[in-house]
Scaffold this motif. Sequence first.
Motif, short mmCIF file in Angstrom:
data_model
loop_
_atom_site.label_atom_id
_atom_site.label_comp_id
_atom_site.label_asym_id
_atom_site.label_seq_id
_atom_site.Cartn_x
_atom_site.Cartn_y
_atom_site.Cartn_z
N LEU A 35 -9.27 0.11 -15.73
CA LEU A 35 -9.69 0.12 -14.58
C LEU A 35 -10.67 1.13 -14.44
O LEU A 35 -11.63 0.94 -13.75
CB LEU A 35 -8.67 0.05 -13.33
N GLN A 36 -10.60 2.20 -14.72
CA GLN A 36 -11.65 3.53 -14.89
C GLN A 36 -12.96 2.93 -15.35
O GLN A 36 -13.99 3.00 -14.91
CB GLN A 36 -10.95 4.59 -15.17
N ALA A 37 -12.54 2.48 -16.84
CA ALA A 37 -13.98 1.97 -17.49
C ALA A 37 -14.79 0.78 -16.91
O ALA A 37 -15.87 0.74 -16.69
CB ALA A 37 -13.31 1.55 -18.72
N ILE A 38 -13.94 -0.26 -16.12
CA ILE A 38 -14.41 -1.21 -15.47
C ILE A 38 -15.08 -0.72 -14.36
O ILE A 38 -16.35 -1.31 -13.97
CB ILE A 38 -13.52 -2.40 -15.27
N THR A 39 -14.52 0.02 -13.50
CA THR A 39 -15.32 0.62 -12.41
C THR A 39 -16.58 1.34 -12.97
O THR A 39 -17.66 1.40 -12.30
CB THR A 39 -14.44 1.63 -11.67
N SER A 40 -16.67 2.35 -14.02
CA SER A 40 -17.72 3.05 -14.49
C SER A 40 -18.77 1.91 -14.69
O SER A 40 -19.97 2.11 -14.57
CB SER A 40 -17.35 3.82 -15.67
N TRP A 41 -18.32 0.69 -15.48
CA TRP A 41 -19.32 -0.34 -15.88
C TRP A 41 -20.04 -0.69 -14.64
O TRP A 41 -21.34 -1.02 -14.68
CB TRP A 41 -18.26 -1.20 -16.76
N GLN A 42 -19.29 -1.07 -13.77
CA GLN A 42 -19.91 -1.71 -12.39
C GLN A 42 -21.03 -0.85 -11.74
O GLN A 42 -21.86 -1.10 -11.51
CB GLN A 42 -19.00 -2.08 -11.49
N ALA A 45 -3.59 -12.85 -14.54
CA ALA A 45 -1.81 -12.76 -14.81
C ALA A 45 -1.70 -12.26 -13.43
O ALA A 45 -2.36 -11.27 -13.10
CB ALA A 45 -1.89 -11.97 -16.02
N ASP A 46 -0.73 -12.95 -12.70
CA ASP A 46 -0.10 -12.25 -11.70
C ASP A 46 -1.17 -12.17 -10.43
O ASP A 46 -1.33 -11.17 -9.90
CB ASP A 46 0.59 -11.12 -11.67
N ASN A 47 -2.16 -13.35 -10.55
CA ASN A 47 -3.22 -13.15 -9.41
C ASN A 47 -4.19 -12.22 -9.59
O ASN A 47 -4.78 -11.80 -8.66
CB ASN A 47 -2.70 -13.25 -8.14
N ARG A 48 -4.07 -11.57 -10.73
CA ARG A 48 -5.27 -10.63 -10.68
C ARG A 48 -5.87 -10.67 -12.18
O ARG A 48 -5.55 -11.43 -13.01
CB ARG A 48 -4.74 -9.00 -11.18
N LEU A 83 -12.40 -2.95 -6.62
CA LEU A 83 -12.14 -3.39 -7.70
C LEU A 83 -10.69 -3.20 -8.34
O LEU A 83 -9.94 -4.15 -9.02
CB LEU A 83 -13.06 -2.84 -8.89
N SER A 84 -10.04 -2.19 -7.87
CA SER A 84 -8.80 -1.77 -7.96
C SER A 84 -7.77 -2.87 -7.48
O SER A 84 -6.77 -3.23 -7.99
CB SER A 84 -8.15 -0.45 -7.41
N GLY A 85 -8.26 -3.79 -6.43
CA GLY A 85 -7.47 -4.73 -5.97
C GLY A 85 -7.51 -6.20 -6.79
O GLY A 85 -6.89 -7.15 -6.43
N CYS A 86 -8.33 -6.24 -7.73
CA CYS A 86 -8.53 -7.67 -8.16
C CYS A 86 -8.34 -7.46 -9.88
O CYS A 86 -8.06 -8.56 -10.32
CB CYS A 86 -10.04 -8.11 -8.23
N PHE A 87 -8.43 -6.22 -10.26
CA PHE A 87 -8.34 -6.27 -11.81
C PHE A 87 -6.73 -5.59 -12.01
O PHE A 87 -6.56 -4.71 -11.47
CB PHE A 87 -9.41 -5.26 -12.51
N SER A 88 -6.17 -6.07 -13.11
CA SER A 88 -5.09 -5.46 -13.52
C SER A 88 -5.35 -4.04 -14.27
O SER A 88 -6.50 -3.86 -14.70
CB SER A 88 -4.25 -6.30 -14.56
N ALA A 89 -4.44 -3.02 -14.22
CA ALA A 89 -4.42 -1.92 -14.81
C ALA A 89 -4.97 -1.86 -16.28
O ALA A 89 -5.82 -0.89 -16.68
CB ALA A 89 -3.19 -0.85 -14.57
#
Length: 108
Positions: free
Chosen positions: A44-51, A98-101, A24-30
Amino acid sequence: MHLSLPESIETYFAVSNGAEIARLSGCFSADAIVIDEGHTHRGLQAITSWQHDARQKFSYFVELLHVERDNQRVTVLTRVAGEFPGSPVQLNHVFQLADNRIRSLEIR
């Protein structure tokens, strides 16, 4: 069926279907935002926890059905099936890039 998608969105769906969550760190912006089931997950930390939490709660598979593009906005119609109430469901995943993320994702 293979739909042509930006790499960041392809990676997101690969993770949704069981690939390593660290990708996920390679596809979402910070500073990305995900809105799902009335909850907003920021960063990113909250999104990773959600997944991670979604994987712990339910076993599911996401099938891509259709894609629409409007500049940096990409909407993907999916069928999500698995071991959860109401399965299967069709959902729209609305991505803002944005910027491919992925800058934002709203699942509805």
